[in-house]
Write an enzyme that holds these catalytic residues in place. Structure first.
Site, PDB file in Angstrom:
ATOM      1  CG  HIS A 157      12.246  25.928 -15.418  1.00 44.44           C
ATOM      2  ND1 HIS A 157      11.409  26.374 -14.281  1.00 44.44           N
ATOM      3  CD2 HIS A 157      11.492  25.088 -16.083  1.00 44.44           C
ATOM      4  CE1 HIS A 157      10.294  25.501 -14.440  1.00 44.44           C
ATOM      5  NE2 HIS A 157      10.388  24.929 -15.410  1.00 44.44           N
ATOM      6  CB  SER A 278      32.873  49.935 -20.514  1.00 46.08           C
ATOM      7  OG  SER A 278      33.603  50.245 -19.186  1.00 46.08           O
ATOM      8  CE  LYS A 284      30.817  45.222 -20.007  1.00 50.69           C
ATOM      9  NZ  LYS A 284      30.791  45.904 -18.453  1.00 50.69           N
ATOM     10  CD  GLU A 291      21.933  46.754 -19.929  1.00 51.80           C
ATOM     11  OE1 GLU A 291      22.266  46.423 -18.794  1.00 51.80           O
ATOM     12  OE2 GLU A 291      22.851  47.310 -20.591  1.00 51.80           O
TER      13      GLU A 291
END
Ligand code: ARG
Length: 467
Positions: A157, A278, A284, A291
């Site tokens: 979980h 970024s 970043k 992804e």
């Protein structure tokens, strides 16, 4: 008006838009090599069986070889107006050798021809995918070998659950990829059956030798039913399914890497060559690659669903709907190859922050099960031991302590059975060592698992004929 191979019974030329609509050359041109290989074997069989003069067969074979070379050298360009790759090659052959070329399509239909080409093509692609997958598996084994002592929390979980090691965790993915390889090998076994000789659907009255043609093409066998041979695309769907499952595994792994690279986890760092920045936020470092792999998974599922849906309502035997199998499976194959090729060097160069993994393991009460087991081993029934440990955890949370920082006095307030050796029992390394079961996390068990994975990779490479 005899511009099309099937022009005989038609009195008008095909409408230009319909020709474009009907044409598959823009995507089935990638089958050119398999189509030519199949035609060479066909001409050879026709010659050997005396169905066409053997001199003609020889000439056809020679010219087909030239056509292949000319396509590969770029001298011969695909004609975008051709109906499909089969028509294009046959037209080119006829243009080069005249009426002799017109003998090639004896005892054959595009229906068994396209089924043959697809089987040959997919077997090659399965082999290539298997090869990259084997390389990825070997990289996983190498990384795992370095981290048999890297303690980290195992999760359920997404909550810290019990201590494992990074090697144990990585080997779980290796097992999934091994099964993916096994599925590819299964798919290849069923794809490796020749449909040629099924002709349009009902076989042929010519004395063909299906076995000869199939064995010359390297097939393991021939289809048993001529209608089935040209009707089903289950081998395409099976590959689409194996690739979807493979992408699902790759996507889960990608998801974990994304989490690990976040500041919340900091279990791993991607190499700068495999991450992006970024345009506005200077701090970043984004995990675009995992992804994108996660994103592209949906696209491969879409290809599988397209294939399943395309087939579900088709009466036997061939229907033109089946031409739609190509773009779907080609896209799935291209996507998987692209993802595997990018994923492998990404994890190869990824840095695992062993200290952060261990720190996370130390903080989440992941040794609570071991504390309960300690009491159980002293004779307290597990359910009671579980409850006592739960109360201890609650006490720790309230008092900002961990199981390791409690004193023996505090432990004994919960149960007098606690002794000094509780600290040994809940030590993270000991918690791992104690789980000395087959498949478990001890460094020795994981090392043995890695050894087995390496053996299985080698076995699957043999099954998939990967050198
Ligand atoms: N381009 C077709 C396909 O991909 C080849 C088979 C055509 N057969 C036919 N009877 N029209 O399925």
């Amino acid at each position: 008006m005899d511009d099309k191979m099937w022009a005989g019974r038609f009195t008008k030329e095909l409408d230009k838009n319909v020709n474009d609509f009907n044409s598959s050359i823009s995507f089935d041109k990638r089958l050119y090599a398999e189509d030519i290989t199949g035609s060479i074997a066909h001409a050879d069989m026709l010659g050997k069986q005396g169905i066409i003069p053997s001199k003609d067969a020889e000439q056809i074979i020679l010219i087909l070889g030239d056509i292949k070379n000319d396509i590969e050298s770029g001298e011969l360009k695909f004609d975008g107006t051709a109906e499909d790759i089969h028509m294009f090659i046959e037209a080119e052959l006829t243009a080069r050798v005249g009426y002799i070329g017109k003998r090639l399509h004896t005892a054959r239909s595009r229906n068994d021809q396209v089924a043959l080409d697809m089987r040959l093509y997919l077997m090659n692609q399965i082999n290539s995918i298997g090869e990259i997958l084997a390389e990825l598996l070997l990289v996983l084994c190498d990384i795992a070998e370095k981290h048999t002592g890297t303690v980290m929390p195992g999760y359920t979980h997404l909550q810290r659950a019990q201590p494992v090691t990074m090697a144990h965790h990585l080997c779980a993915y290796a097992q999934m990829f091994l099964r993916d390889m096994d599925r590819l090998s299964d798919t290849s076994r069923r794809t490796n059956i020749s449909p040629i000789g099924s002709c349009a659907l009902a076989g042929t009255s010519y004395p063909i030798d299906r076995e000869l043609e199939a064995s010359n093409l390297g097939f393991d066998g021939i289809t048993e039913n001529s209608i089935d041979g040209v009707s089903d695309r289950d081998f395409v769907i099976e590959l689409g399914s194996a690739l979807s499952i493979l992408m699902m595994h790759l996507s889960r792994f990608s998801e974990e890497i994304i989490l690990w690279c976040s500041w919340e986890f900091r279990f791993a760092d991607l190499d700068d060559a495999y991450a992006t920045g970024s345009s506005i936020m200077p701090q970043k470092k984004n995990p675009d690659i995992p992804e994108l792999i996660r994103g592209k998974t949906g696209r491969v599922y879409g290809d599988l669903i397209a294939l399943l849906t395309m087939m579900k309502g088709l009466p036997l035997a061939y229907n033109k709907d089946m031409q739609e199998d190509k773009e779907a499976i080609f896209d799935a194959i291209d996507t998987v190859i692209l993802c595997l090729r990018t994923f492998k060097p990404m994890i190869e160069t990824m840095k695992i922050n062993t200290e952060n993994c261990r720190a996370a393991a130390a903080a989440g009460f992941i040794n609570a099960t071991d504390c309960a087991d300690y009491l159980t081993k002293k004779g307290i029934p597990f359910r009671m031991a579980y409850k006592i440990t739960g109360q201890i955890v609650e006490y720790c949370i309230k008092n900002n302590k961990t199981l390791d920082t409690l004193t023996l006095d505090e432990y004994q307030k919960f149960d007098p059975e606690f002794e000094e050796d509780i600290f040994e029992a809940i030590n993270l390394d000991n918690c791992i060592k104690a789980r000395d079961v087959y498949g478990g996390p001890t460094p020795e068990r994981v090392q043995a698992q890695i050894g087995n994975i390496r053996i299985n990779i080698a076995k699957l490479c043999i099954a998939l004929k990967i050198q």
